[in-house]
Design a protein around this motif. Structure first.
Motif, PDB file in Angstrom:
ATOM      1  N   ASP A 252       0.836  -1.194   0.000  1.00  0.00           N
ATOM      2  CA  ASP A 252       0.000   0.000   0.000  1.00  0.00           C
ATOM      3  C   ASP A 252       0.868   1.240   0.000  1.00  0.00           C
ATOM      4  O   ASP A 252       0.849   2.042   0.918  1.00  0.00           O
ATOM      5  N   SER A 253       1.665   1.420  -1.048  1.00  0.00           N
ATOM      6  CA  SER A 253       2.535   2.588  -1.118  1.00  0.00           C
ATOM      7  C   SER A 253       1.731   3.875  -1.257  1.00  0.00           C
ATOM      8  O   SER A 253       2.157   4.920  -0.771  1.00  0.00           O
ATOM      9  N   VAL A 254       0.613   3.818  -1.945  1.00  0.00           N
ATOM     10  CA  VAL A 254      -0.238   4.995  -2.053  1.00  0.00           C
ATOM     11  C   VAL A 254      -1.655   4.645  -1.613  1.00  0.00           C
ATOM     12  O   VAL A 254      -2.173   5.205  -0.668  1.00  0.00           O
ATOM     13  N   ALA A 255      -2.293   3.718  -2.270  1.00  0.00           N
ATOM     14  CA  ALA A 255      -3.647   3.307  -1.915  1.00  0.00           C
ATOM     15  C   ALA A 255      -3.996   2.041  -2.677  1.00  0.00           C
ATOM     16  O   ALA A 255      -3.411   1.761  -3.711  1.00  0.00           O
ATOM     17  N   ALA A 297       6.431   7.921 -10.296  1.00  0.00           N
ATOM     18  CA  ALA A 297       7.747   7.539  -9.777  1.00  0.00           C
ATOM     19  C   ALA A 297       8.496   8.761  -9.252  1.00  0.00           C
ATOM     20  O   ALA A 297       9.120   8.723  -8.188  1.00  0.00           O
ATOM     21  N   ALA A 298       8.437   9.873  -9.996  1.00  0.00           N
ATOM     22  CA  ALA A 298       9.115  11.099  -9.582  1.00  0.00           C
ATOM     23  C   ALA A 298       8.504  11.662  -8.298  1.00  0.00           C
ATOM     24  O   ALA A 298       9.224  12.127  -7.403  1.00  0.00           O
ATOM     25  N   ILE A 299       7.180  11.629  -8.204  1.00  0.00           N
ATOM     26  CA  ILE A 299       6.506  12.129  -7.000  1.00  0.00           C
ATOM     27  C   ILE A 299       6.914  11.302  -5.778  1.00  0.00           C
ATOM     28  O   ILE A 299       7.269  11.840  -4.721  1.00  0.00           O
ATOM     29  N   VAL A 320       7.521   4.171   1.038  1.00  0.00           N
ATOM     30  CA  VAL A 320       7.158   4.833  -0.220  1.00  0.00           C
ATOM     31  C   VAL A 320       8.207   4.604  -1.299  1.00  0.00           C
ATOM     32  O   VAL A 320       7.889   4.356  -2.463  1.00  0.00           O
ATOM     33  N   GLY A 321       9.480   4.650  -0.922  1.00  0.00           N
ATOM     34  CA  GLY A 321      10.554   4.507  -1.896  1.00  0.00           C
ATOM     35  C   GLY A 321      10.603   3.152  -2.574  1.00  0.00           C
ATOM     36  O   GLY A 321      11.222   3.014  -3.639  1.00  0.00           O
ATOM     37  N   GLU A 322       9.940   2.148  -1.998  1.00  0.00           N
ATOM     38  CA  GLU A 322       9.949   0.817  -2.594  1.00  0.00           C
ATOM     39  C   GLU A 322       9.190   0.771  -3.919  1.00  0.00           C
ATOM     40  O   GLU A 322       9.381  -0.144  -4.721  1.00  0.00           O
ATOM     41  N   ALA A 323       8.330   1.750  -4.152  1.00  0.00           N
ATOM     42  CA  ALA A 323       7.494   1.728  -5.354  1.00  0.00           C
ATOM     43  C   ALA A 323       8.183   2.322  -6.575  1.00  0.00           C
ATOM     44  O   ALA A 323       7.736   2.088  -7.707  1.00  0.00           O
ATOM     45  N   THR A 324       9.258   3.097  -6.390  1.00  0.00           N
ATOM     46  CA  THR A 324       9.809   3.868  -7.498  1.00  0.00           C
ATOM     47  C   THR A 324      10.291   2.992  -8.643  1.00  0.00           C
ATOM     48  O   THR A 324       9.913   3.195  -9.808  1.00  0.00           O
ATOM     49  N   GLU A 325      11.131   2.009  -8.380  1.00  0.00           N
ATOM     50  CA  GLU A 325      11.674   1.194  -9.469  1.00  0.00           C
ATOM     51  C   GLU A 325      10.606   0.339 -10.154  1.00  0.00           C
ATOM     52  O   GLU A 325      10.635   0.218 -11.388  1.00  0.00           O
ATOM     53  N   PRO A 326       9.635  -0.268  -9.425  1.00  0.00           N
ATOM     54  CA  PRO A 326       8.556  -0.963 -10.140  1.00  0.00           C
ATOM     55  C   PRO A 326       7.760  -0.039 -11.058  1.00  0.00           C
ATOM     56  O   PRO A 326       7.329  -0.453 -12.142  1.00  0.00           O
TER      57      PRO A 326
END
Length: 338
Positions: A252-255, A297-299, A320-326
């Motif tokens: 659940d990095s964002v929703a 990803a930038a956000i 939150v940072g775990e979502a950037t590369e995916p």
């Protein structure tokens, strides 16, 4: 006067606010949990309730937390079919809270964020809520910017290419680690000459938890910090990317509201949007989708940067940072499949 939450000094704010509206007693304030960008506070004097919005503390990316932009677009939309809170007061003077801010009325409603929240309502109500979400987006894109005084709200010519440059600059400004695939994604986006839609008002961060819902109706669209004039299809693409995020990242990095039974699927979102008067993407949808993955990803990398540098307020930032590369990998796939 109650204790001040971080970022909102009531000793300074209270006299400033009392000069601009009726205040019946001492103010108290609390940080509203859940926001990972601009800071949002609930303020009350016991008889009235307001919401204060200000930029985050530290490392504010250029143009990414624009208070003037938020209150301008909401004031312009107030008499349209797009529901927005009424603006009470604005402040561009950094001397008050250390950053520009504005105050708006508090609108009753729930910003549904999780599948668990919607599952409690049942599949039928979830379908209704997600349908209203899409119809409200179509209503926004149907507004004539000139008619509501927003004709000079942005520069729609070259909007999509400028978005690529903007988010490239933003992710570079948030550099704290190397990101696999970033250069490839940027290169693919820069190598495409995307089709341009006739310009409309773009929300810039449209998703279910940026809506206040009550009795299964959208009572207010909030969080307008990235609004502008441009290609409205970017809002649709970002909405679909948000809906894929929980599955994409495994958390659940964002929703994860879109995982609830009854929530409209991708094809249903697109057909509902078009049926409600929304824009059909011209040409392939791959560029818009790739750009949406890159933007998100930038956000999230910007939020991660503030977290690792101790500049966030509230909880829920550690993963939150775990979502950037995916997200980067998904953006590459969307562009290559186009």
């Amino acid at each position: 006067m109650s204790d001040s939450p971080k970022g909102l000094d009531l000793e300074v704010f209270a006299p400033w606010f009392a000069e601009r509206t009726q205040v019946d007693g001492d103010l108290s304030a609390e940080l509203i949990a859940g926001g990972k960008s601009n800071l949002t506070y609930r303020v009350t004097d016991g008889a009235h309730r307001w919401v204060v919005r200000r930029p985050p503390l530290g490392h504010v990316l250029a143009t990414a937390h624009d208070m003037g932009r938020e209150h301008t677009v909401m004031a312009a939309l107030h008499d349209t079919d797009v529901p927005v809170p009424a603006i009470v007061a604005t402040c561009a003077d950094d001397a008050v809270l250390g950053a520009p801010f504005y105050v708006m009325e508090q609108v009753d409603g729930t910003p549904y964020r999780t599948a668990a929240q919607l599952t409690e309502l049942g599949a039928d109500r979830t379908r209704t809520i997600s349908t209203r979400m899409v119809q409200t987006l179509a209503a926004l894109h149907a507004v004539d910017p000139e008619a509501v005084g927003l004709g000079d709200f942005g520069r729609p010519e070259g909007f999509l290419a400028r978005q690529v440059r903007r988010w490239k600059k933003q992710v570079e400004a948030s550099h704290s680690r190397d990101l696999a695939g970033l250069d490839e994604l940027v290169g693919l986006l820069e190598g495409v000459e995307p089709p341009e839609q006739p310009p409309g008002i773009v929300h810039g961060d449209y998703r279910l938890d940026n809506l206040l819902v009550e009795d299964d109706e959208v009572r207010a669209v909030i969080d307008w910090e990235m609004s502008t004039l441009g290609d409205p299809v970017t809002d649709v693409a970002l909405l679909l990317v948000y809906d894929k995020l929980a599955t994409l990242t495994g958390g659940d990095s964002v929703a994860d509201a879109s995982a609830a039974p009854g929530f409209l699927g991708e094809d249903e979102i697109l057909s509902t949007y078009v049926a409600a008067g929304g824009r059909e993407p011209s040409g392939g949808f791959g560029f818009h989708t790739g750009l949406a993955y890159f933007k998100l990803a930038a956000i999230l990398e910007g939020i991660h940067y503030r977290y690792v540098n101790g500049q966030t307020v509230g909880e829920g930032f550690d993963s939150v940072g775990e979502a950037t590369e995916p997200l980067i990998a998904a953006g590459i796939a969307a562009l290559r499949e186009n």
